[in-house]
Design a protein around this motif. Structure first.
Motif, mmCIF file in Angstrom:
data_model
loop_
_atom_site.group_PDB
_atom_site.id
_atom_site.type_symbol
_atom_site.label_atom_id
_atom_site.label_comp_id
_atom_site.label_asym_id
_atom_site.label_seq_id
_atom_site.Cartn_x
_atom_site.Cartn_y
_atom_site.Cartn_z
ATOM 1 N N LEU A 25 0.831 -1.199 0.000
ATOM 2 C CA LEU A 25 0.000 0.000 0.000
ATOM 3 C C LEU A 25 0.869 1.255 0.000
ATOM 4 O O LEU A 25 0.586 2.205 -0.734
ATOM 5 C CB LEU A 25 -0.951 -0.010 1.196
ATOM 6 N N TYR A 26 1.935 1.270 0.786
ATOM 7 C CA TYR A 26 2.846 2.416 0.772
ATOM 8 C C TYR A 26 3.419 2.634 -0.629
ATOM 9 O O TYR A 26 3.571 3.763 -1.079
ATOM 10 C CB TYR A 26 3.992 2.226 1.765
ATOM 11 N N LYS A 27 3.720 1.546 -1.330
ATOM 12 C CA LYS A 27 4.244 1.667 -2.693
ATOM 13 C C LYS A 27 3.188 2.294 -3.614
ATOM 14 O O LYS A 27 3.493 3.179 -4.410
ATOM 15 C CB LYS A 27 4.662 0.299 -3.225
ATOM 16 N N LEU A 28 1.947 1.841 -3.509
ATOM 17 C CA LEU A 28 0.862 2.413 -4.312
ATOM 18 C C LEU A 28 0.683 3.896 -4.007
ATOM 19 O O LEU A 28 0.478 4.710 -4.914
ATOM 20 C CB LEU A 28 -0.450 1.667 -4.051
ATOM 21 N N VAL A 29 0.782 4.254 -2.740
ATOM 22 C CA VAL A 29 0.655 5.662 -2.328
ATOM 23 C C VAL A 29 1.797 6.472 -2.912
ATOM 24 O O VAL A 29 1.591 7.535 -3.499
ATOM 25 C CB VAL A 29 0.619 5.773 -0.785
ATOM 26 N N ARG A 30 3.020 5.982 -2.757
ATOM 27 C CA ARG A 30 4.207 6.673 -3.249
ATOM 28 C C ARG A 30 4.135 6.909 -4.757
ATOM 29 O O ARG A 30 4.558 7.948 -5.260
ATOM 30 C CB ARG A 30 5.448 5.855 -2.885
ATOM 31 N N GLU A 31 3.577 5.950 -5.475
ATOM 32 C CA GLU A 31 3.463 6.050 -6.939
ATOM 33 C C GLU A 31 2.222 6.832 -7.374
ATOM 34 O O GLU A 31 1.995 7.005 -8.563
ATOM 35 C CB GLU A 31 3.446 4.652 -7.553
ATOM 36 N N GLY A 32 1.422 7.282 -6.429
ATOM 37 C CA GLY A 32 0.233 8.068 -6.751
ATOM 38 C C GLY A 32 -0.878 7.253 -7.379
ATOM 39 O O GLY A 32 -1.736 7.789 -8.076
ATOM 40 N N LYS A 33 -0.911 5.949 -7.115
ATOM 41 C CA LYS A 33 -1.897 5.074 -7.746
ATOM 42 C C LYS A 33 -3.176 4.904 -6.935
ATOM 43 O O LYS A 33 -4.111 4.273 -7.401
ATOM 44 C CB LYS A 33 -1.273 3.706 -8.013
ATOM 45 N N VAL A 34 -3.202 5.441 -5.742
ATOM 46 C CA VAL A 34 -4.367 5.295 -4.886
ATOM 47 C C VAL A 34 -4.781 6.689 -4.390
ATOM 48 O O VAL A 34 -3.918 7.509 -4.078
ATOM 49 C CB VAL A 34 -4.062 4.320 -3.715
ATOM 50 N N PRO A 35 -6.081 6.990 -4.342
ATOM 51 C CA PRO A 35 -6.512 8.300 -3.849
ATOM 52 C C PRO A 35 -6.155 8.447 -2.370
ATOM 53 O O PRO A 35 -6.451 7.566 -1.566
ATOM 54 C CB PRO A 35 -8.023 8.313 -4.056
ATOM 55 N N ARG A 36 -5.485 9.546 -2.052
ATOM 56 C CA ARG A 36 -5.024 9.723 -0.689
ATOM 57 C C ARG A 36 -4.924 11.194 -0.339
ATOM 58 O O ARG A 36 -4.908 12.047 -1.212
ATOM 59 C CB ARG A 36 -3.666 9.067 -0.490
#
Length: 98
Positions: A25-36
């Motif tokens: 999940l941190y990787k998805l966040v870092r890559e901007g792939k998940v709304p956050r």
């Protein structure tokens, strides 16, 4: 819309909700792939935005070819990789592994 305090999730809560490791999940966040949203030093996720993101980016996955396992998604379990994640999540993460 009426929002409840439970509608905003922490990284730990979202990890459990999506049934994926926190590091993924941190990787998805870092890559901007998940709304956050970042509040101070902390990431927060609106459940409504996550559900909409899953539907929009990984909507109807029935009978779509899953090239990682050489099988059609939605096929009976027991064929393909034994540790296959749920269809929505595995489709979501496919972009992370390529």
């Amino acid at each position: 819309m009426d929002e409840k305090p439970g509608d905003v999730q922490t990284i730990e809560e979202l990890s459990a909700y999506l049934k994926i490791p926190k590091l993924t999940l941190y990787k998805l966040v870092r890559e901007g792939k998940v709304p956050r949203q970042k509040i101070g030093r902390h990431w927060r996720f609106r459940k409504e935005a996550i559900d909409r993101w899953l539907e929009e980016t990984h909507g109807d996955t029935t009978n779509r070819q899953d090239s990682r396992f050489g099988r059609t998604e939605g096929a009976p379990e027991g064929r393909g990789h034994p540790h296959r994640l749920s269809t929505s999540i595995s489709s979501c993460l496919a972009g992370c592994w390529t």
